[in-house]
Motif scaffolding. Structure first.
Motif, PDB file in Angstrom:
ATOM      1  N   GLY A 205       0.790  -1.216   0.000  1.00 35.97           N
ATOM      2  CA  GLY A 205       0.000   0.000   0.000  1.00 35.97           C
ATOM      3  C   GLY A 205       0.827   1.273   0.000  1.00 35.97           C
ATOM      4  O   GLY A 205       0.281   2.384  -0.051  1.00 35.97           O
ATOM      5  N   TRP A 206       2.158   1.126   0.074  1.00 35.61           N
ATOM      6  CA  TRP A 206       3.025   2.316   0.026  1.00 35.61           C
ATOM      7  C   TRP A 206       2.924   2.994  -1.327  1.00 35.61           C
ATOM      8  O   TRP A 206       2.813   2.340  -2.367  1.00 35.61           O
ATOM      9  CB  TRP A 206       4.474   1.923   0.266  1.00 35.61           C
ATOM     10  CG  TRP A 206       5.441   3.082   0.146  1.00 35.61           C
ATOM     11  CD1 TRP A 206       5.867   3.888   1.157  1.00 35.61           C
ATOM     12  CD2 TRP A 206       6.096   3.548  -1.048  1.00 35.61           C
ATOM     13  NE1 TRP A 206       6.736   4.841   0.676  1.00 35.61           N
ATOM     14  CE2 TRP A 206       6.887   4.652  -0.682  1.00 35.61           C
ATOM     15  CE3 TRP A 206       6.074   3.153  -2.383  1.00 35.61           C
ATOM     16  CZ2 TRP A 206       7.668   5.354  -1.596  1.00 35.61           C
ATOM     17  CZ3 TRP A 206       6.825   3.852  -3.311  1.00 35.61           C
ATOM     18  CH2 TRP A 206       7.623   4.938  -2.911  1.00 35.61           C
ATOM     19  N   ARG A 207       2.980   4.310  -1.312  1.00 37.36           N
ATOM     20  CA  ARG A 207       3.111   5.078  -2.546  1.00 37.36           C
ATOM     21  C   ARG A 207       3.766   6.407  -2.200  1.00 37.36           C
ATOM     22  O   ARG A 207       3.671   6.891  -1.065  1.00 37.36           O
ATOM     23  CB  ARG A 207       1.742   5.320  -3.193  1.00 37.36           C
ATOM     24  CG  ARG A 207       0.765   6.111  -2.362  1.00 37.36           C
ATOM     25  CD  ARG A 207      -0.592   6.200  -3.032  1.00 37.36           C
ATOM     26  NE  ARG A 207      -1.549   6.949  -2.236  1.00 37.36           N
ATOM     27  CZ  ARG A 207      -1.721   8.269  -2.293  1.00 37.36           C
ATOM     28  NH1 ARG A 207      -0.979   8.984  -3.140  1.00 37.36           N
ATOM     29  NH2 ARG A 207      -2.606   8.885  -1.534  1.00 37.36           N
ATOM     30  N   PRO A 208       4.457   7.031  -3.143  1.00 40.11           N
ATOM     31  CA  PRO A 208       5.080   8.333  -2.859  1.00 40.11           C
ATOM     32  C   PRO A 208       4.016   9.410  -2.671  1.00 40.11           C
ATOM     33  O   PRO A 208       3.106   9.542  -3.492  1.00 40.11           O
ATOM     34  CB  PRO A 208       5.932   8.588  -4.105  1.00 40.11           C
ATOM     35  CG  PRO A 208       5.310   7.757  -5.187  1.00 40.11           C
ATOM     36  CD  PRO A 208       4.745   6.551  -4.507  1.00 40.11           C
ATOM     37  N   LEU A 209       4.133  10.173  -1.597  1.00 41.17           N
ATOM     38  CA  LEU A 209       3.128  11.182  -1.251  1.00 41.17           C
ATOM     39  C   LEU A 209       3.594  12.607  -1.526  1.00 41.17           C
ATOM     40  O   LEU A 209       2.768  13.512  -1.637  1.00 41.17           O
ATOM     41  CB  LEU A 209       2.751  11.059   0.228  1.00 41.17           C
ATOM     42  CG  LEU A 209       2.119   9.729   0.658  1.00 41.17           C
ATOM     43  CD1 LEU A 209       1.867   9.733   2.166  1.00 41.17           C
ATOM     44  CD2 LEU A 209       0.825   9.460  -0.103  1.00 41.17           C
ATOM     45  N   ILE A 210       4.894  12.817  -1.605  1.00 45.60           N
ATOM     46  CA  ILE A 210       5.432  14.169  -1.773  1.00 45.60           C
ATOM     47  C   ILE A 210       5.800  14.389  -3.234  1.00 45.60           C
ATOM     48  O   ILE A 210       6.718  13.756  -3.760  1.00 45.60           O
ATOM     49  CB  ILE A 210       6.674  14.388  -0.885  1.00 45.60           C
ATOM     50  CG1 ILE A 210       6.371  14.005   0.558  1.00 45.60           C
ATOM     51  CG2 ILE A 210       7.147  15.842  -0.984  1.00 45.60           C
ATOM     52  CD1 ILE A 210       5.239  14.774   1.193  1.00 45.60           C
ATOM     53  N   GLY A 211       5.067  15.274  -3.899  1.00 51.60           N
ATOM     54  CA  GLY A 211       5.350  15.592  -5.294  1.00 51.60           C
ATOM     55  C   GLY A 211       6.669  16.331  -5.447  1.00 51.60           C
ATOM     56  O   GLY A 211       7.219  16.870  -4.480  1.00 51.60           O
ATOM     57  N   PHE A 212       7.158  16.383  -6.671  1.00 45.56           N
ATOM     58  CA  PHE A 212       8.488  16.960  -6.912  1.00 45.56           C
ATOM     59  C   PHE A 212       8.546  18.441  -6.532  1.00 45.56           C
ATOM     60  O   PHE A 212       9.510  18.890  -5.915  1.00 45.56           O
ATOM     61  CB  PHE A 212       8.878  16.768  -8.379  1.00 45.56           C
ATOM     62  CG  PHE A 212      10.319  17.068  -8.660  1.00 45.56           C
ATOM     63  CD1 PHE A 212      11.317  16.264  -8.144  1.00 45.56           C
ATOM     64  CD2 PHE A 212      10.684  18.162  -9.436  1.00 45.56           C
ATOM     65  CE1 PHE A 212      12.656  16.531  -8.393  1.00 45.56           C
ATOM     66  CE2 PHE A 212      12.012  18.439  -9.691  1.00 45.56           C
ATOM     67  CZ  PHE A 212      13.007  17.617  -9.170  1.00 45.56           C
ATOM     68  N   GLY A 213       7.518  19.196  -6.872  1.00 47.18           N
ATOM     69  CA  GLY A 213       7.502  20.612  -6.539  1.00 47.18           C
ATOM     70  C   GLY A 213       7.533  20.857  -5.037  1.00 47.18           C
ATOM     71  O   GLY A 213       8.283  21.711  -4.537  1.00 47.18           O
ATOM     72  N   GLU A 214       6.714  20.104  -4.303  1.00 45.95           N
ATOM     73  CA  GLU A 214       6.691  20.250  -2.849  1.00 45.95           C
ATOM     74  C   GLU A 214       8.009  19.794  -2.237  1.00 45.95           C
ATOM     75  O   GLU A 214       8.534  20.422  -1.297  1.00 45.95           O
ATOM     76  CB  GLU A 214       5.542  19.434  -2.257  1.00 45.95           C
ATOM     77  CG  GLU A 214       5.432  19.554  -0.740  1.00 45.95           C
ATOM     78  CD  GLU A 214       4.326  18.709  -0.141  1.00 45.95           C
ATOM     79  OE1 GLU A 214       4.284  18.587   1.092  1.00 45.95           O
ATOM     80  OE2 GLU A 214       3.504  18.161  -0.918  1.00 45.95           O
ATOM     81  N   GLY A 215       8.565  18.713  -2.759  1.00 47.41           N
ATOM     82  CA  GLY A 215       9.846  18.236  -2.247  1.00 47.41           C
ATOM     83  C   GLY A 215      10.959  19.246  -2.443  1.00 47.41           C
ATOM     84  O   GLY A 215      11.787  19.466  -1.541  1.00 47.41           O
TER      85      GLY A 215
END
Length: 284
Positions: free
Chosen positions: A260-270
Motif C-alpha cells: 500500500g506504500w506510494r510516494p506522497l510528496i510531489g516533486f515541486g513540494e519536495g
C-alpha cells in the motif's frame, strides 16, 4: 522503543541529538558492531563508504569495505539474535542499462558501477544468510533520494548540489548534454518505505522504491531555477561518464500492491521543502 545508530561520525546537526544512542566506528570493527547491534530485534543497513561515480576507480576497495563490511554486519546480526534486517540497495545502479522502462524488480542486474555490483552482492548474501541461519530480510532498491539533511558537498545527490550552488551563485557541473533521466524520490517517502519494509511479512523480498517518474538533468535544473527565483543558473558542461546509464525510472507497482506504500510528496513540494531547509542552515 530502543533506537541505536552505528555510523562513522556522529551527525553534526543539533536537531538530530537525542533521537538515538550513537555508536561510532567502521563496518570492519567487529567488536563495535556487536556492541551496537546487541539487544536489537531489527537492523536497518544503510551504510556504504563510496559513491557510484567514483566506485570504479578502486573496485578492490569497494569489495573490501562494503561487501566484506556488510558480511560482518550480517554475521553480527546472527550472533546477536536479530530477527530481521532491512537493506537499502540501489535502484539507481543495480540494473544498469535497462531493456524496458520503467524497470521492474525482475529485470536483469548488470551494473555499470562497482557500487551497484556490491549492492547486488549484498542482496545475494542476505538470501544466503536467511537460508543458512534464518535471518529474515527485506531489500529496498531505492531510486535517487533527496530532501533535507542531504549534504550538498558530496559528489552524489544532484538536487542538493544544484540548490546549494544556485543559492551561492556557483556554477553547476553537468555531465553530458543534460538528457540523462533519473527517478527522484523525497526522503520522507523513503523513510516510510523503510518502516513498511520492516513490518512487511509477505513473500516478496526485493522491492523498488521511487517516484515512478523520470526527470532529465535539464528538467531538474529548470525546476530548481524556477523554485529559487534568483535568475539563471550557471552551468559547466562536462564530458559524459561511462558510469551513467541514459535512463533509470523504477516500476513501483510491486511495493504498492504488496504494502500500500506510494510516494506522497510531489516533486515541486519536495523541492520547496529542501530549499527551505537549506536556506535555514549555516552550511550555505
Amino acid at each position: 522503543m530502543r533506537v541505536s545508530c552505528f555510523a562513522r561520525t556522529k551527525p553534526s546537526d543539533a536537531s538530530l541529538e537525542g533521537i538515538a544512542q550513537w555508536t561510532i566506528g567502521e563496518m570492519a570493527d567487529e567488536r563495535t558492531l556487536l556492541q551496537a547491534i546487541a539487544g536489537n530485534d531489527l537492523v536497518f543497513h544503510l551504510a556504504h563508504t563510496t559513491m557510484p561515480g567514483q566506485s570504479n576507480t578502486d573496485p578492490v576497495k569497494e569489495v573490501s569495505e562494503n561487501v566484506n563490511g556488510s558480511l560482518l554486519i550480517l554475521k553480527a546480526c546472527v550472533q546477536q539474535g536479530v530477527r530481521k534486517i532491512v537493506f537499502a540497495s540501489s535502484g539507481g545502479t543495480v540494473y544498469g542499462i535497462p531493456n524496458i522502462v520503467p524497470i521492474a524488480e525482475f529485470a536483469p542486474t548488470n551494473p555499470l558501477a562497482a557500487y551497484g555490483i556490491s549492492k547486488v552482492c549484498v542482496e545475494k548474501y542476505l538470501y544466503l544468510f536467511r537460508h543458512l541461519y534464518g535471518l529474515d530480510y527485506h531489500v529496498l532498491r531505492i531510486a535517487n533520494p533527496y530532501g533535507p539533511y542531504q549534504s550538498p558537498l558530496k559528489p552524489q545527490g544532484l538536487i542538493a548540489n544544484v540548490i546549494h550552488r544556485g543559492l551561492n551563485g556557483m556554477p553547476i557541473d553537468v555531465f553530458g548534454d543534460g538528457s540523462i533521466i533519473r527517478d527522484y524520490v523525497f526522503v520522507d517517502d523513503v523513510v516510510q518505505a523503510l518502516i513498511i519494509g520492516a513490518r512487511y511479512d509477505g513473500t516478496e523480498k526485493v522491492m523498488n522504491v521511487g517516484s515512478g517518474e523520470g526527470r532529465s538533468i535539464a528538467d531538474v535544473l529548470n525546476w530548481v531555477e524556477s523554485a529559487l527565483g534568483m535568475g539563471s543558473l550557471s552551468v559547466n558542461r562536462r564530458d559524459e561518464r561511462k558510469v551513467d546509464v541514459p535512463t533509470n525510472i523504477l516500476d513501483i507497482e510491486l511495493i504498492q500492491r504488496e504494502t500500500g506504500w506510494r510516494p506522497l510528496i510531489g516533486f515541486g513540494e519536495g523541492l520547496a521543502r529542501t530549499i527551505a531547509w537549506m536556506r535555514s542552515t549555516h552550511s550555505l
